[in-house]
Design a protein around this motif. Structure first.
Motif, PDB file in Angstrom:
ATOM      1  N   PRO B 165       0.819  -1.232   0.000  1.00  0.00           N
ATOM      2  CA  PRO B 165       0.000   0.000   0.000  1.00  0.00           C
ATOM      3  C   PRO B 165       0.851   1.280   0.000  1.00  0.00           C
ATOM      4  O   PRO B 165       0.454   2.282  -0.597  1.00  0.00           O
ATOM      5  CB  PRO B 165      -0.822  -0.109   1.288  1.00  0.00           C
ATOM      6  N   LEU B 166       2.023   1.226   0.629  1.00  0.00           N
ATOM      7  CA  LEU B 166       2.904   2.393   0.627  1.00  0.00           C
ATOM      8  C   LEU B 166       3.313   2.774  -0.793  1.00  0.00           C
ATOM      9  O   LEU B 166       3.219   3.939  -1.203  1.00  0.00           O
ATOM     10  CB  LEU B 166       4.157   2.097   1.467  1.00  0.00           C
ATOM     11  N   LEU B 167       3.723   1.791  -1.562  1.00  0.00           N
ATOM     12  CA  LEU B 167       4.126   2.049  -2.948  1.00  0.00           C
ATOM     13  C   LEU B 167       2.935   2.550  -3.755  1.00  0.00           C
ATOM     14  O   LEU B 167       3.051   3.473  -4.571  1.00  0.00           O
ATOM     15  CB  LEU B 167       4.710   0.787  -3.585  1.00  0.00           C
ATOM     16  N   GLN B 168       1.783   1.942  -3.516  1.00  0.00           N
ATOM     17  CA  GLN B 168       0.571   2.368  -4.235  1.00  0.00           C
ATOM     18  C   GLN B 168       0.239   3.828  -3.901  1.00  0.00           C
ATOM     19  O   GLN B 168      -0.186   4.582  -4.770  1.00  0.00           O
ATOM     20  CB  GLN B 168      -0.592   1.427  -3.900  1.00  0.00           C
ATOM     21  N   ASN B 169       0.480   4.210  -2.641  1.00  0.00           N
ATOM     22  CA  ASN B 169       0.277   5.615  -2.252  1.00  0.00           C
ATOM     23  C   ASN B 169       1.198   6.560  -3.009  1.00  0.00           C
ATOM     24  O   ASN B 169       0.857   7.698  -3.284  1.00  0.00           O
ATOM     25  CB  ASN B 169       0.501   5.804  -0.748  1.00  0.00           C
ATOM     26  N   TYR B 170       2.388   6.066  -3.322  1.00  0.00           N
ATOM     27  CA  TYR B 170       3.335   6.857  -4.130  1.00  0.00           C
ATOM     28  C   TYR B 170       2.936   6.893  -5.605  1.00  0.00           C
ATOM     29  O   TYR B 170       3.635   7.482  -6.423  1.00  0.00           O
ATOM     30  CB  TYR B 170       4.748   6.256  -4.061  1.00  0.00           C
ATOM     31  N   GLY B 171       1.871   6.185  -5.942  1.00  0.00           N
ATOM     32  CA  GLY B 171       1.428   6.149  -7.337  1.00  0.00           C
ATOM     33  C   GLY B 171       2.127   5.093  -8.171  1.00  0.00           C
ATOM     34  O   GLY B 171       2.077   5.120  -9.401  1.00  0.00           O
ATOM     35  N   ILE B 172       2.787   4.148  -7.498  1.00  0.00           N
ATOM     36  CA  ILE B 172       3.478   3.081  -8.230  1.00  0.00           C
ATOM     37  C   ILE B 172       2.556   1.866  -8.347  1.00  0.00           C
ATOM     38  O   ILE B 172       2.123   1.316  -7.333  1.00  0.00           O
ATOM     39  CB  ILE B 172       4.779   2.675  -7.499  1.00  0.00           C
ATOM     40  N   PRO B 173       2.215   1.441  -9.572  1.00  0.00           N
ATOM     41  CA  PRO B 173       1.349   0.264  -9.710  1.00  0.00           C
ATOM     42  C   PRO B 173       2.088  -1.009  -9.276  1.00  0.00           C
ATOM     43  O   PRO B 173       3.264  -1.184  -9.587  1.00  0.00           O
ATOM     44  CB  PRO B 173       1.015   0.229 -11.204  1.00  0.00           C
ATOM     45  N   VAL B 174       1.396  -1.865  -8.534  1.00  0.00           N
ATOM     46  CA  VAL B 174       2.011  -3.100  -8.032  1.00  0.00           C
ATOM     47  C   VAL B 174       1.427  -4.290  -8.802  1.00  0.00           C
ATOM     48  O   VAL B 174       0.210  -4.469  -8.853  1.00  0.00           O
ATOM     49  CB  VAL B 174       1.767  -3.253  -6.521  1.00  0.00           C
ATOM     50  N   TYR B 175       2.330  -5.057  -9.429  1.00  0.00           N
ATOM     51  CA  TYR B 175       1.916  -6.224 -10.207  1.00  0.00           C
ATOM     52  C   TYR B 175       2.239  -7.500  -9.440  1.00  0.00           C
ATOM     53  O   TYR B 175       3.399  -7.783  -9.154  1.00  0.00           O
ATOM     54  CB  TYR B 175       2.643  -6.274 -11.555  1.00  0.00           C
ATOM     55  N   GLY B 176       1.218  -8.276  -9.119  1.00  0.00           N
ATOM     56  CA  GLY B 176       1.439  -9.590  -8.536  1.00  0.00           C
ATOM     57  C   GLY B 176       1.666 -10.609  -9.637  1.00  0.00           C
ATOM     58  O   GLY B 176       1.692 -10.273 -10.826  1.00  0.00           O
ATOM     59  N   THR B 177       1.844 -11.859  -9.243  1.00  0.00           N
ATOM     60  CA  THR B 177       2.003 -12.920 -10.228  1.00  0.00           C
ATOM     61  C   THR B 177       1.122 -14.083  -9.812  1.00  0.00           C
ATOM     62  O   THR B 177       1.076 -14.459  -8.646  1.00  0.00           O
ATOM     63  CB  THR B 177       3.468 -13.411 -10.282  1.00  0.00           C
ATOM     64  N   GLN B 178       0.418 -14.627 -10.772  1.00  0.00           N
ATOM     65  CA  GLN B 178      -0.398 -15.809 -10.504  1.00  0.00           C
ATOM     66  C   GLN B 178      -0.302 -16.749 -11.673  1.00  0.00           C
ATOM     67  O   GLN B 178      -0.353 -16.325 -12.830  1.00  0.00           O
ATOM     68  CB  GLN B 178      -1.852 -15.407 -10.263  1.00  0.00           C
ATOM     69  N   VAL B 179      -0.151 -18.033 -11.373  1.00  0.00           N
ATOM     70  CA  VAL B 179       0.037 -19.013 -12.431  1.00  0.00           C
ATOM     71  C   VAL B 179      -1.240 -19.205 -13.236  1.00  0.00           C
ATOM     72  O   VAL B 179      -1.231 -19.287 -14.454  1.00  0.00           O
ATOM     73  CB  VAL B 179       0.495 -20.360 -11.832  1.00  0.00           C
ATOM     74  N   ASP B 180      -2.382 -19.258 -12.555  1.00  0.00           N
ATOM     75  CA  ASP B 180      -3.594 -19.726 -13.218  1.00  0.00           C
ATOM     76  C   ASP B 180      -4.466 -18.640 -13.845  1.00  0.00           C
ATOM     77  O   ASP B 180      -5.141 -18.871 -14.811  1.00  0.00           O
ATOM     78  CB  ASP B 180      -4.426 -20.596 -12.268  1.00  0.00           C
TER      79      ASP B 180
END
Lengths: 245, 245
Positions: B165-180
């Protein structure tokens, strides 16, 4: 009956299979853990299950029960699984190589070999050709790192100096890999990716010069100048990913 | 003078640095082999060289000579190098994360962590954030697998639940990874790749669900259906390669 003695002939044999010499002699190897055993079962290569006492596996295959202590002696792991299987190497290699071929030139680290096999299946390689000095395919660490994918691809062992011109004679372009010069893999056309053999080399030295000089092209991965090279399993996987686009 | 006794206080200290507990206590760690020692030297983190008797290294740094036997006791390798160095951990972490961030959520295998660091530098990551349960950065196997690249990137340790959430507050999009499920990494636009934090997860379980549900997007790598997943270092490297296009 549960075997608890290291002097038992079966146990002696299982222990021998920890060594390449005996895997070659008997054309057998051991896989450890439920996941690998099930993958081996689906491929029909299991001859016998080795189970820790009280373990039950509903597979129609002969089994031998041993104590936890014996399991430890047979296993390559500090914390052994309660399930192992003695498998036979494939009787016949498949000489129909398909259109997407990967040649591994003297890869030495078992983790790298296993990881590359896993990626090769993920990116639809038809045949993996191992040069003669590559680490043993049936080394327990290789088997583990493949995550069972070893059973999903045709793998053969050949002399790299003979196989490259042979493939070229079949009209298959052979792509070497070089860190410092060559062609950015991104520049390959759709047609370049239809039928190929990719050669990747040893962890320390890369593809042997005599082999890369035989290749139709040498490929590289575009990256930051401060890094000399990527881990060989990573580099191979990125190249296969690109060749699958 | 060449130290040959395990009772020597210095040697006792060096041996302690094999354990995370003491690396944390003393804020020190040992690197082994000429390549890593030179990379550490360039970064200015070496406090002392440990040399096998007769070894000469022309660096302006205090050194201690020890016998080959002592070298073996200090080393994490079966075949130790003749050169090691005691290094200090960086005094201050750099809180300027940059635009290209990699978050590692509970990576456990030291070889994987080291290989990922090496790839992160190759694909121009500015900051690597390790979640608190990640394997120790200064584990000898991690250091070795980085091939010295540990000294070329800002690496910090944070609570993953707080950093996202801190990075998101800085306006940085956060990309997770999911196999399926999720979005094919190839679908990202140029703009999506300008500024981001990529989260990759543990070898067995992937990114923790509570974290991937916080992410702006979840990415996957397009591959053959018969393979459940790639090795985590391979998958991370391919994603970073794509994010660097």
């Amino acid at each position: 009956m549960v075997i608890s003695s290291l002097d038992n002939e079966k146990i002696k044999k299982y222990k021998k299979l920890q060594k390449k010499k005996y895997r070659d002699l008997y054309h057998q190897y051991i896989v450890e853990g439920m996941h690998l055993v099930l993958e081996a079962y689906k491929t029909g290569v299991i001859e016998e299950l080795i189970l820790e006492e009280n373990e039950i596996i509903p597979l129609p295959i002969p089994y031998t029960y041993v104590t936890k202590e014996i399991m430890k002696k047979i296993s390559s792991l500090d914390t052994p699984s309660s399930v192992m299987a003695v498998c036979h190497k494939k009787e016949k290699e498949n000489d129909n190589f398909g259109n997407r071929i990967l040649i591994l030139d003297e890869i030495q680290d078992p983790g790298n070999l296993g990881t590359i096999i896993r990626s090769a299946v993920a990116f639809s390689i038809d045949t993996i050709i191992l040069s003669e000095n590559t680490v043993d395919l049936y080394n327990p660490k290789v088997l583990r790192a493949t995550q069972g994918m070893i059973f999903h691809v045709n793998i053969i062992i050949r002399n790299a100096f003979e196989i490259v011109p042979l493939l070229q004679n079949y009209g298959i372009p052979v792509y070497g890999t070089q860190v410092d010069h060559g062609m950015d893999v991104r520049s390959l056309t759709k047609k370049d990716k239809e039928r190929f053999a990719l050669v990747v080399g040893n962890e320390g030295n890369g593809v042997r010069l005599e082999i890369s000089s035989m290749c139709d092209r040498n490929l590289y991965i575009n990256m930051n100048d401060s890094v000399e090279s990527l881990n060989v399993a990573v580099a191979t996987s990125i190249l296969l990913y690109e060749l699958g686009r």
